[in-house]
Design a protein around this motif. Structure first.
Motif, PDB file in Angstrom:
ATOM      1  N   LEU A 273      27.453  31.720  32.985  1.00 26.78           N
ATOM      2  CA  LEU A 273      28.406  31.305  33.935  1.00 26.78           C
ATOM      3  C   LEU A 273      29.150  32.902  33.506  1.00 26.78           C
ATOM      4  CD1 LEU A 273      28.230  28.521  31.076  1.00 26.78           C
ATOM      5  CD2 LEU A 273      29.002  28.690  33.963  1.00 26.78           C
ATOM      6  N   LYS A 274      29.028  33.805  32.993  1.00 30.63           N
ATOM      7  CA  LYS A 274      29.527  35.790  32.793  1.00 30.63           C
ATOM      8  C   LYS A 274      29.615  35.660  34.557  1.00 30.63           C
ATOM      9  CE  LYS A 274      30.632  38.977  30.887  1.00 30.63           C
ATOM     10  NZ  LYS A 274      29.931  40.706  29.228  1.00 30.63           N
ATOM     11  N   GLU A 275      28.122  35.841  34.854  1.00 28.16           N
ATOM     12  CA  GLU A 275      27.657  36.147  35.799  1.00 28.16           C
ATOM     13  C   GLU A 275      27.735  35.495  36.877  1.00 28.16           C
ATOM     14  OE1 GLU A 275      23.613  38.026  38.005  1.00 28.16           O
ATOM     15  OE2 GLU A 275      23.058  36.959  36.116  1.00 28.16           O
ATOM     16  N   LYS A 276      27.782  34.034  37.590  1.00 29.28           N
ATOM     17  CA  LYS A 276      28.663  33.274  38.072  1.00 29.28           C
ATOM     18  C   LYS A 276      29.773  34.148  38.158  1.00 29.28           C
ATOM     19  CE  LYS A 276      29.430  28.495  39.378  1.00 29.28           C
ATOM     20  NZ  LYS A 276      30.733  28.335  38.627  1.00 29.28           N
ATOM     21  N   GLU A 277      31.184  33.922  36.960  1.00 25.08           N
ATOM     22  CA  GLU A 277      32.206  34.565  37.323  1.00 25.08           C
ATOM     23  C   GLU A 277      32.412  36.013  38.034  1.00 25.08           C
ATOM     24  OE1 GLU A 277      35.693  35.262  34.658  1.00 25.08           O
ATOM     25  OE2 GLU A 277      34.744  33.695  34.102  1.00 25.08           O
ATOM     26  N   GLU A 278      31.053  36.367  37.574  1.00 26.40           N
ATOM     27  CA  GLU A 278      31.715  37.781  37.975  1.00 26.40           C
ATOM     28  C   GLU A 278      31.389  38.157  39.319  1.00 26.40           C
ATOM     29  OE1 GLU A 278      29.179  39.758  35.739  1.00 26.40           O
ATOM     30  OE2 GLU A 278      30.622  40.084  33.834  1.00 26.40           O
ATOM     31  N   LEU A 279      30.652  36.795  39.967  1.00 28.19           N
ATOM     32  CA  LEU A 279      29.453  36.905  41.229  1.00 28.19           C
ATOM     33  C   LEU A 279      31.125  36.818  41.823  1.00 28.19           C
ATOM     34  CD1 LEU A 279      25.936  36.763  40.672  1.00 28.19           C
ATOM     35  CD2 LEU A 279      26.644  38.581  41.877  1.00 28.19           C
ATOM     36  N   GLU A 280      31.297  35.628  41.288  1.00 31.53           N
ATOM     37  CA  GLU A 280      32.262  34.855  42.970  1.00 31.53           C
ATOM     38  C   GLU A 280      33.144  35.943  42.506  1.00 31.53           C
ATOM     39  OE1 GLU A 280      31.684  29.964  41.675  1.00 31.53           O
ATOM     40  OE2 GLU A 280      33.208  31.417  39.590  1.00 31.53           O
ATOM     41  N   THR A 281      34.014  36.454  41.835  1.00 28.19           N
ATOM     42  CA  THR A 281      34.688  37.674  42.099  1.00 28.19           C
ATOM     43  C   THR A 281      34.625  38.735  43.422  1.00 28.19           C
ATOM     44  OG1 THR A 281      35.724  37.228  39.752  1.00 28.19           O
ATOM     45  CG2 THR A 281      36.794  39.157  40.837  1.00 28.19           C
ATOM     46  N   ALA A 282      33.386  39.194  42.925  1.00 30.63           N
ATOM     47  CA  ALA A 282      32.982  39.856  43.610  1.00 30.63           C
ATOM     48  C   ALA A 282      32.562  39.858  45.066  1.00 30.63           C
ATOM     49  CB  ALA A 282      31.628  40.852  43.136  1.00 30.63           C
ATOM     50  N   ILE A 283      32.038  38.190  45.250  1.00 27.23           N
ATOM     51  CA  ILE A 283      32.060  37.790  46.849  1.00 27.23           C
ATOM     52  C   ILE A 283      33.682  38.044  47.524  1.00 27.23           C
ATOM     53  CG2 ILE A 283      31.437  35.416  48.046  1.00 27.23           C
ATOM     54  CD1 ILE A 283      29.156  36.188  45.743  1.00 27.23           C
ATOM     55  N   ALA A 284      34.477  37.253  46.237  1.00 27.50           N
ATOM     56  CA  ALA A 284      36.006  37.339  47.408  1.00 27.50           C
ATOM     57  C   ALA A 284      36.262  38.480  47.649  1.00 27.50           C
ATOM     58  CB  ALA A 284      36.545  36.460  46.177  1.00 27.50           C
ATOM     59  N   LYS A 285      36.439  39.681  46.920  1.00 24.74           N
ATOM     60  CA  LYS A 285      36.958  40.766  46.670  1.00 24.74           C
ATOM     61  C   LYS A 285      35.674  41.303  48.133  1.00 24.74           C
ATOM     62  CE  LYS A 285      38.438  42.518  42.787  1.00 24.74           C
ATOM     63  NZ  LYS A 285      37.925  42.805  41.751  1.00 24.74           N
ATOM     64  N   ARG A 286      35.052  41.213  48.720  1.00 27.90           N
ATOM     65  CA  ARG A 286      34.277  41.682  49.520  1.00 27.90           C
ATOM     66  C   ARG A 286      34.390  40.661  50.427  1.00 27.90           C
ATOM     67  NH1 ARG A 286      30.725  45.292  48.082  1.00 27.90           N
ATOM     68  NH2 ARG A 286      30.097  44.537  46.343  1.00 27.90           N
ATOM     69  N   LYS A 287      34.045  39.175  51.022  1.00 29.10           N
ATOM     70  CA  LYS A 287      35.023  38.460  51.677  1.00 29.10           C
ATOM     71  C   LYS A 287      36.177  39.090  52.060  1.00 29.10           C
ATOM     72  CE  LYS A 287      32.289  34.428  51.632  1.00 29.10           C
ATOM     73  NZ  LYS A 287      31.973  32.962  51.142  1.00 29.10           N
ATOM     74  N   LYS A 288      37.115  39.710  51.222  1.00 24.98           N
ATOM     75  CA  LYS A 288      38.300  39.657  52.197  1.00 24.98           C
ATOM     76  C   LYS A 288      38.726  41.761  52.435  1.00 24.98           C
ATOM     77  CE  LYS A 288      43.154  40.964  50.097  1.00 24.98           C
ATOM     78  NZ  LYS A 288      44.162  40.608  49.406  1.00 24.98           N
ATOM     79  N   LEU A 289      37.679  42.586  51.982  1.00 25.00           N
ATOM     80  CA  LEU A 289      37.307  43.199  52.990  1.00 25.00           C
ATOM     81  C   LEU A 289      37.251  43.446  53.783  1.00 25.00           C
ATOM     82  CD1 LEU A 289      37.745  46.386  51.753  1.00 25.00           C
ATOM     83  CD2 LEU A 289      35.256  46.095  50.885  1.00 25.00           C
ATOM     84  N   LEU A 290      36.064  42.569  54.245  1.00 23.30           N
ATOM     85  CA  LEU A 290      35.306  42.403  55.853  1.00 23.30           C
ATOM     86  C   LEU A 290      36.211  41.861  56.607  1.00 23.30           C
ATOM     87  CD1 LEU A 290      31.293  42.362  53.861  1.00 23.30           C
ATOM     88  CD2 LEU A 290      32.606  44.210  54.980  1.00 23.30           C
ATOM     89  N   SER A 291      36.644  41.055  55.977  1.00 21.37           N
ATOM     90  CA  SER A 291      38.032  40.518  56.770  1.00 21.37           C
ATOM     91  C   SER A 291      38.523  41.343  57.427  1.00 21.37           C
ATOM     92  CB  SER A 291      37.695  39.464  56.045  1.00 21.37           C
ATOM     93  OG  SER A 291      38.862  39.464  55.204  1.00 21.37           O
TER      94      SER A 291
END
Length: 84
Positions: free
Chosen positions: A29-47
């Motif tokens: 669950l901790k890793e899932k939360e960290e990944l969701e945050t990282a994915i959101a940041k990376r998507k924002k950056l790439l957009s």
């Protein structure tokens, strides 16, 4: 970790290594939360068109690769969590 099993006139102690399911679930669950945050940041950056236009292509490509890896890992974690 150990587990003691009693029966009749005796008992057996079983020692094992590893995480129990609650520890594993907490870790996932901790890793899932960290990944969701990282994915959101990376998507924002790439957009961000300015970032994509101005950053070196190899950096943008690396971000895209990392995004795919993170999304795949997130899928794996979700599947593991369903099994617990």
């Amino acid at each position: 970790n150990k587990c003691e099993v009693s029966f009749g006139k005796g008992s057996v102690i079983i020692c094992y290594q590893g995480e129990d399911s609650s520890q594993k679930k907490e870790k996932l669950l901790k890793e899932k939360e960290e990944l969701e945050t990282a994915i959101a940041k990376r998507k924002k950056l790439l957009s961000n068109e300015k970032y994509v236009e101005n950053a070196p292509q190899e950096v943008v490509d690396l971000d895209k690769e990392k995004l795919v890896i993170e999304e795949n890992r997130l899928k794996d974690i979700k599947m593991e969590l369903e099994k617990l």
